[in-house]
Design an enzyme around this catalytic site. Sequence first.
Site, mmCIF file in Angstrom:
data_model
loop_
_atom_site.group_PDB
_atom_site.id
_atom_site.type_symbol
_atom_site.label_atom_id
_atom_site.label_comp_id
_atom_site.label_asym_id
_atom_site.label_seq_id
_atom_site.Cartn_x
_atom_site.Cartn_y
_atom_site.Cartn_z
ATOM 1 N N ASP A 247 -6.412 -5.257 7.688
ATOM 2 C CA ASP A 247 -5.811 -6.122 6.669
ATOM 3 C C ASP A 247 -5.199 -7.399 7.263
ATOM 4 O OD1 ASP A 247 -6.586 -4.116 5.003
ATOM 5 O OD2 ASP A 247 -4.587 -3.296 4.667
ATOM 6 N N CYS B 209 -10.423 -5.006 -3.979
ATOM 7 C CA CYS B 209 -11.016 -6.144 -3.272
ATOM 8 C C CYS B 209 -12.479 -5.878 -2.943
ATOM 9 C CB CYS B 209 -10.261 -6.403 -1.970
ATOM 10 S SG CYS B 209 -8.737 -7.314 -2.216
ATOM 11 N N ILE C 169 -13.947 -1.481 10.049
ATOM 12 C CA ILE C 169 -13.561 -0.673 8.874
ATOM 13 C C ILE C 169 -14.379 -1.059 7.631
ATOM 14 C CG2 ILE C 169 -11.629 0.104 7.430
ATOM 15 C CD1 ILE C 169 -11.109 0.758 10.348
ATOM 16 N N ARG D 244 -17.072 0.965 -0.583
ATOM 17 C CA ARG D 244 -15.802 1.700 -0.580
ATOM 18 C C ARG D 244 -15.988 3.071 -1.224
ATOM 19 N NH1 ARG D 244 -10.831 -2.355 -1.685
ATOM 20 N NH2 ARG D 244 -9.809 -0.735 -0.471
ATOM 21 N N PRO D 245 -16.692 3.966 -0.541
ATOM 22 C CA PRO D 245 -16.931 5.294 -1.117
ATOM 23 C C PRO D 245 -15.640 6.120 -1.195
ATOM 24 C CG PRO D 245 -17.707 5.215 1.152
ATOM 25 C CD PRO D 245 -17.243 3.834 0.816
ATOM 26 N N ILE D 246 -15.623 7.133 -2.054
ATOM 27 C CA ILE D 246 -14.453 8.032 -2.090
ATOM 28 C C ILE D 246 -14.893 9.482 -1.881
ATOM 29 C CG2 ILE D 246 -12.975 6.510 -3.485
ATOM 30 C CD1 ILE D 246 -13.552 8.453 -5.865
ATOM 31 N N ASP D 247 -16.018 9.650 -1.169
ATOM 32 C CA ASP D 247 -16.555 10.998 -0.967
ATOM 33 C C ASP D 247 -15.561 11.926 -0.254
ATOM 34 O OD1 ASP D 247 -17.351 8.996 1.109
ATOM 35 O OD2 ASP D 247 -17.896 10.801 2.207
ATOM 36 N N GLN D 248 -14.744 11.387 0.639
ATOM 37 C CA GLN D 248 -13.807 12.250 1.380
ATOM 38 C C GLN D 248 -12.664 12.739 0.483
ATOM 39 O OE1 GLN D 248 -14.574 13.355 4.591
ATOM 40 N NE2 GLN D 248 -16.426 12.314 3.901
ATOM 41 N N ARG E 100 -1.880 -10.383 -6.025
ATOM 42 C CA ARG E 100 -1.979 -8.910 -6.063
ATOM 43 C C ARG E 100 -1.127 -8.287 -4.961
ATOM 44 N NH1 ARG E 100 -7.461 -6.586 -5.127
ATOM 45 N NH2 ARG E 100 -6.064 -4.813 -4.927
ATOM 46 N N ASN F 49 0.806 -1.222 0.000
ATOM 47 C CA ASN F 49 0.000 0.000 0.000
ATOM 48 C C ASN F 49 0.839 1.273 0.000
ATOM 49 O OD1 ASN F 49 -2.329 -1.440 -0.281
ATOM 50 N ND2 ASN F 49 -2.770 -1.518 1.917
ATOM 51 N N ARG G 146 -7.682 -0.673 -6.459
ATOM 52 C CA ARG G 146 -8.240 0.457 -5.745
ATOM 53 C C ARG G 146 -7.365 1.713 -5.874
ATOM 54 N NH1 ARG G 146 -13.008 1.223 -4.531
ATOM 55 N NH2 ARG G 146 -13.217 2.934 -3.093
HETATM 56 C C1 EPZ Z 1 -6.614 1.404 2.311
HETATM 57 O O1 EPZ Z 1 -7.855 1.396 1.622
HETATM 58 C C2 EPZ Z 1 -5.919 0.120 1.910
HETATM 59 N N1 EPZ Z 1 -5.754 0.102 0.466
HETATM 60 C C3 EPZ Z 1 -6.714 -1.076 2.376
HETATM 61 O O2 EPZ Z 1 -5.905 -2.208 2.105
HETATM 62 C C4 EPZ Z 1 -6.983 -0.995 3.880
HETATM 63 O O3 EPZ Z 1 -7.853 -2.027 4.261
HETATM 64 C C5 EPZ Z 1 -7.600 0.357 4.234
HETATM 65 O O4 EPZ Z 1 -6.789 1.438 3.719
HETATM 66 C C6 EPZ Z 1 -7.742 0.578 5.737
HETATM 67 O O5 EPZ Z 1 -6.506 0.463 6.364
HETATM 68 C C7 EPZ Z 1 -4.776 0.812 -0.095
HETATM 69 O O6 EPZ Z 1 -3.989 1.468 0.557
HETATM 70 C C8 EPZ Z 1 -4.650 0.734 -1.569
HETATM 71 P P1 EPZ Z 1 -9.894 3.954 3.739
HETATM 72 P P2 EPZ Z 1 -8.670 2.750 1.500
HETATM 73 O O7 EPZ Z 1 -10.171 5.097 2.848
HETATM 74 O O8 EPZ Z 1 -7.743 3.894 1.490
HETATM 75 C C9 EPZ Z 1 -14.555 4.757 4.653
HETATM 76 C C10 EPZ Z 1 -5.478 -4.491 1.615
HETATM 77 O O9 EPZ Z 1 -5.893 -5.627 1.925
HETATM 78 N N2 EPZ Z 1 -14.413 5.816 3.651
HETATM 79 O O10 EPZ Z 1 -8.941 4.139 4.873
HETATM 80 O O11 EPZ Z 1 -9.604 2.606 0.351
HETATM 81 C C11 EPZ Z 1 -14.449 3.358 4.037
HETATM 82 O O12 EPZ Z 1 -15.694 2.927 3.541
HETATM 83 C C12 EPZ Z 1 -6.435 -3.346 1.515
HETATM 84 O O13 EPZ Z 1 -4.296 -4.233 1.336
HETATM 85 C C13 EPZ Z 1 -15.465 6.682 3.436
HETATM 86 O O14 EPZ Z 1 -16.534 6.572 4.037
HETATM 87 O O15 EPZ Z 1 -9.466 2.706 2.876
HETATM 88 C C14 EPZ Z 1 -13.927 2.545 5.192
HETATM 89 O O16 EPZ Z 1 -14.994 2.177 6.002
HETATM 90 C C15 EPZ Z 1 -7.828 -3.612 1.231
HETATM 91 N N3 EPZ Z 1 -15.299 7.679 2.504
HETATM 92 C C16 EPZ Z 1 -13.053 3.520 5.959
HETATM 93 O O17 EPZ Z 1 -13.462 4.827 5.549
HETATM 94 C C17 EPZ Z 1 -14.126 7.844 1.812
HETATM 95 O O18 EPZ Z 1 -14.051 8.771 1.002
HETATM 96 C C18 EPZ Z 1 -11.549 3.376 5.718
HETATM 97 O O19 EPZ Z 1 -11.279 3.441 4.321
HETATM 98 C C19 EPZ Z 1 -13.078 6.960 2.054
HETATM 99 C C20 EPZ Z 1 -13.228 5.938 2.979
#
Ligand code: EPZ
Length: 425
Positions: free
Chosen positions: A305, A117, A327, A122-126, A397, A23, A93
């Site tokens: 993870d 995965c 999470i 997995r929203p990206i609103d933030q 992956r 990551n 992702r």
């Molecule tokens: C990263 O995903 C990792 N992926 C994930 O690794 C890991 O599980 C995750 O962080 C948490 O540690 C990469 O780095 C490529 P988040 P990311 O944004 O960044 C919510 C693995 O197995 N959220 O920290 O996509 C979301 O739904 C993987 O290597 C929003 O609501 O995760 C989740 O509940 C899979 N809005 C929480 O936040 C947003 O805009 C954390 O997500 C973004 C996230």
Amino acid sequence: MAKLVIQGGKPLRGRVRIGGRKNAAVAVIPAALLGDGVSTLENIPSIRDVATYIEIVRAMGARAEWAAPHILRISANGLDSVAVTYDLVKRMRASYYLLGVLLAKFGRAEVPLPGGCDIGQRPIDQHLKGFRALGADVAIEHGVVKVEARRLVGTSIYLDTVSVGATINIMLAATRAEGVTVIENAAKESHIVDVANCLNAMGARVAGAGTDVIKIKGVPRLEGAVHAIIPDEIEAATFMIAAAGSHGEVLVDNVIPKHLEPVSAKLREMGADIEENGESILVRGNGRLQACNVKTLPYPGFPTDAQQPMTVLMAVAQGTSMVTETIWDGRFKHVDELKRMGANIRVEGRTAVIEGVERLSGAPVQATDLRAGAALVVAGLLAEGRTEVSGLAHIDRGYEGIDEKFRGIGADIQRVGVVEPCAAI
Ligand code: EPZ
């Protein structure tokens, strides 16, 4: 169909070397495109997600070459595209980091909503909230995220949820914004610090990474840099869990023990011996481990993870364990497969209640996502008899040569068949 064939029940013994963090790799590769010169990225694991990123970088006209094993050279020279095709981004992702990078570099980006995965919503609103706050117009049309800004201006951004991806993406976008950007309620994962270090080596001015307030002072341009990424704590956790569960003794080498504290603490609580020595951790399994409870949380909490492999250890521990996944809302897909191997697990919403059994029994199982796959490999190693794990493309992956590494510490594990090749490796 490619699969891993495992004859389980052998104690693991010896030394295993951990590679660079997936990551971090998938964030520093796009980050390197921000520089005007060539960047040399070291300790990059040879995994499918990296191969995919190399393909994406090349498809955009930029250059990505392996200079030596685990050393990748990236040059944005020739980068002539602000759009990426769905075919490539759907595979991972972290393709969303191209939004921040292209926005900072060209003031415009068009990136389809990413794949990755299947572990829940997995929203990206933030991420998008951050881009808007910096002054970008954001639209989603036909599944493509379009961001555009004539100028980006630093501001204060409070994340509604602690997000690794949003923290890094906003950091990337803000590197060249006018003035100072402050990210509040930022994620603190170790690879966020790593990405900040890489950006600073390129000439950016990022301060506070690793705390929940990150400040980025925009600079007019970034250069290339040499940067070695941190070790993969999740790969390390997977080997530590397997070593403890197999009643073996394994030196997990090339790690930063501090990053693994949440995992080490839980393994100790279950009865394993964990000795930290500089850049390695010695794991000794002491007979049957005891049940414990785990709740996944953002860093420095227990990492989501590592949750799936950890469930396997609980499945054979003495007593009743509970796992609460806070999470992701779909990260128990490995449980049905574990039940086929004799595990006694009940999932209620985001909690799994695990009654430990004496042993698992080998069976054919299917990996549905990356860490589910790693969990099933660990299960196969601890189980009695033969396990066949299919769905290897998921495992490849994020793990470089998982079969080879486990063989190196005494496991009976063979790869049969060929996973469709990755053009870029
Ligand atoms: C990263 O995903 C990792 N992926 C994930 O690794 C890991 O599980 C995750 O962080 C948490 O540690 C990469 O780095 C490529 P988040 P990311 O944004 O960044 C919510 C693995 O197995 N959220 O920290 O996509 C979301 O739904 C993987 O290597 C929003 O609501 O995760 C989740 O509940 C899979 N809005 C929480 O936040 C947003 O805009 C954390 O997500 C973004 C996230």
